[in-house]
Write a protein that holds these residues in place. Sequence first.
Motif, PDB file in Angstrom:
ATOM      1  N   PHE A  95       0.884  -1.162   0.000  1.00  0.00           N
ATOM      2  CA  PHE A  95       0.000   0.000   0.000  1.00  0.00           C
ATOM      3  C   PHE A  95       0.918   1.207   0.000  1.00  0.00           C
ATOM      4  O   PHE A  95       1.695   1.411   0.937  1.00  0.00           O
ATOM      5  N   ASP A  96       0.869   2.009  -1.066  1.00  0.00           N
ATOM      6  CA  ASP A  96       1.771   3.144  -1.183  1.00  0.00           C
ATOM      7  C   ASP A  96       1.040   4.308  -1.834  1.00  0.00           C
ATOM      8  O   ASP A  96       0.560   4.196  -2.972  1.00  0.00           O
ATOM      9  N   LEU A  97       0.933   5.420  -1.127  1.00  0.00           N
ATOM     10  CA  LEU A  97       0.201   6.579  -1.636  1.00  0.00           C
ATOM     11  C   LEU A  97       1.092   7.596  -2.345  1.00  0.00           C
ATOM     12  O   LEU A  97       0.599   8.628  -2.776  1.00  0.00           O
ATOM     13  N   PHE A  98       2.375   7.325  -2.481  1.00  0.00           N
ATOM     14  CA  PHE A  98       3.269   8.307  -3.095  1.00  0.00           C
ATOM     15  C   PHE A  98       2.858   8.638  -4.529  1.00  0.00           C
ATOM     16  O   PHE A  98       2.545   9.790  -4.839  1.00  0.00           O
ATOM     17  N   GLU A  99       2.849   7.667  -5.418  1.00  0.00           N
ATOM     18  CA  GLU A  99       2.530   7.930  -6.835  1.00  0.00           C
ATOM     19  C   GLU A  99       1.114   8.480  -7.027  1.00  0.00           C
ATOM     20  O   GLU A  99       0.928   9.449  -7.771  1.00  0.00           O
ATOM     21  N   PRO A 100       0.096   7.892  -6.381  1.00  0.00           N
ATOM     22  CA  PRO A 100      -1.245   8.469  -6.540  1.00  0.00           C
ATOM     23  C   PRO A 100      -1.321   9.921  -6.056  1.00  0.00           C
ATOM     24  O   PRO A 100      -2.009  10.748  -6.656  1.00  0.00           O
ATOM     25  N   SER A 101      -0.608  10.245  -4.978  1.00  0.00           N
ATOM     26  CA  SER A 101      -0.623  11.618  -4.457  1.00  0.00           C
ATOM     27  C   SER A 101       0.065  12.574  -5.423  1.00  0.00           C
ATOM     28  O   SER A 101      -0.432  13.683  -5.682  1.00  0.00           O
ATOM     29  N   VAL A 102       1.184  12.149  -5.970  1.00  0.00           N
ATOM     30  CA  VAL A 102       1.894  12.975  -6.956  1.00  0.00           C
ATOM     31  C   VAL A 102       1.001  13.193  -8.175  1.00  0.00           C
ATOM     32  O   VAL A 102       0.916  14.307  -8.706  1.00  0.00           O
ATOM     33  N   ASN A 126       4.637   9.496   7.313  1.00  0.00           N
ATOM     34  CA  ASN A 126       6.061   9.809   7.288  1.00  0.00           C
ATOM     35  C   ASN A 126       6.205  11.329   7.310  1.00  0.00           C
ATOM     36  O   ASN A 126       5.593  12.018   6.496  1.00  0.00           O
ATOM     37  N   PRO A 127       6.996  11.880   8.232  1.00  0.00           N
ATOM     38  CA  PRO A 127       7.110  13.336   8.354  1.00  0.00           C
ATOM     39  C   PRO A 127       7.573  14.036   7.070  1.00  0.00           C
ATOM     40  O   PRO A 127       7.312  15.221   6.892  1.00  0.00           O
ATOM     41  N   ASN A 128       8.242  13.322   6.183  1.00  0.00           N
ATOM     42  CA  ASN A 128       8.741  13.924   4.940  1.00  0.00           C
ATOM     43  C   ASN A 128       7.804  13.712   3.750  1.00  0.00           C
ATOM     44  O   ASN A 128       8.121  14.101   2.633  1.00  0.00           O
ATOM     45  N   PHE A 129       6.664  13.087   3.975  1.00  0.00           N
ATOM     46  CA  PHE A 129       5.785  12.719   2.870  1.00  0.00           C
ATOM     47  C   PHE A 129       5.317  13.928   2.066  1.00  0.00           C
ATOM     48  O   PHE A 129       5.390  13.931   0.836  1.00  0.00           O
ATOM     49  N   VAL A 130       4.849  14.977   2.742  1.00  0.00           N
ATOM     50  CA  VAL A 130       4.348  16.159   2.025  1.00  0.00           C
ATOM     51  C   VAL A 130       5.466  16.788   1.203  1.00  0.00           C
ATOM     52  O   VAL A 130       5.276  17.139   0.039  1.00  0.00           O
ATOM     53  N   GLU A 131       6.630  16.905   1.802  1.00  0.00           N
ATOM     54  CA  GLU A 131       7.768  17.474   1.064  1.00  0.00           C
ATOM     55  C   GLU A 131       8.102  16.632  -0.165  1.00  0.00           C
ATOM     56  O   GLU A 131       8.343  17.169  -1.251  1.00  0.00           O
ATOM     57  N   ILE A 133       6.100  14.502  -1.935  1.00  0.00           N
ATOM     58  CA  ILE A 133       5.105  14.505  -3.024  1.00  0.00           C
ATOM     59  C   ILE A 133       5.003  15.868  -3.690  1.00  0.00           C
ATOM     60  O   ILE A 133       4.847  15.952  -4.908  1.00  0.00           O
ATOM     61  N   THR A 134       5.108  16.939  -2.914  1.00  0.00           N
ATOM     62  CA  THR A 134       4.996  18.270  -3.518  1.00  0.00           C
ATOM     63  C   THR A 134       6.223  18.575  -4.377  1.00  0.00           C
ATOM     64  O   THR A 134       6.101  19.192  -5.428  1.00  0.00           O
ATOM     65  N   LYS A 135       7.380  18.116  -3.943  1.00  0.00           N
ATOM     66  CA  LYS A 135       8.602  18.302  -4.741  1.00  0.00           C
ATOM     67  C   LYS A 135       8.522  17.484  -6.030  1.00  0.00           C
ATOM     68  O   LYS A 135       8.834  17.989  -7.115  1.00  0.00           O
ATOM     69  N   ALA A 136       8.083  16.232  -5.932  1.00  0.00           N
ATOM     70  CA  ALA A 136       7.979  15.368  -7.118  1.00  0.00           C
ATOM     71  C   ALA A 136       6.981  15.916  -8.130  1.00  0.00           C
ATOM     72  O   ALA A 136       7.131  15.718  -9.330  1.00  0.00           O
TER      73      ALA A 136
END
Length: 182
Positions: A95-102, A126-131, A133-136
């Motif tokens: 389960f990974d929300l990185f790509e869908p969020s980007v 993860n404390p760095n998640f927003v940084e 996805i927004t950077k990507a």
Amino acid sequence: FERQYGRKEDINQVVNISKCDFFLSSWPKDNYNSKKLKGHTNVPFINIGYPRGLKAWQDYINKNINIKIEESIKENFFFWPLSVDHRIEPNGTTFDLFEPSVHVLKTLKEINYPLQVVFRNHPTTNPNFVERITKAASFTNFTLSNAHPQQLIRKSNFMFSQSGTSLFCDAWFLGKPIVQYV
């Protein structure tokens, strides 16, 4: 279920009622049958209902609606509460929300979406998640808030999530539209 994720056993499985005059609960007593009520179960059982719906709580939120709201939050925004962003499911799938969020953020940028995105981390995020996805996504129309979720829900135009969250109950109770994109 809890053991599959390596969590401690749910403490609500057994509810031990200490010596008291009455028992306050947000659940009807019937809901506790499977949870094995133990201890002083003969005390009056008072169902107070949905705690965040109580008038005293709602009055408190109304009175303090702007307390600890970040100055970077614009007038028009939607609230995106985050949750666990990555885990291995019991069946081995990821389960990974990185790509869908980007993807969502790139789409918002592409269409020049006018509302600001206000994220709020969950303790499992993860404390760095927003940084990340927004950077990507090269996305800049956002802020990360630490305000109470009910403040953010009330002030937002709508609530958005890519996974289930108990905050849907709060948004529904407060009459805010909910968008769940999965």
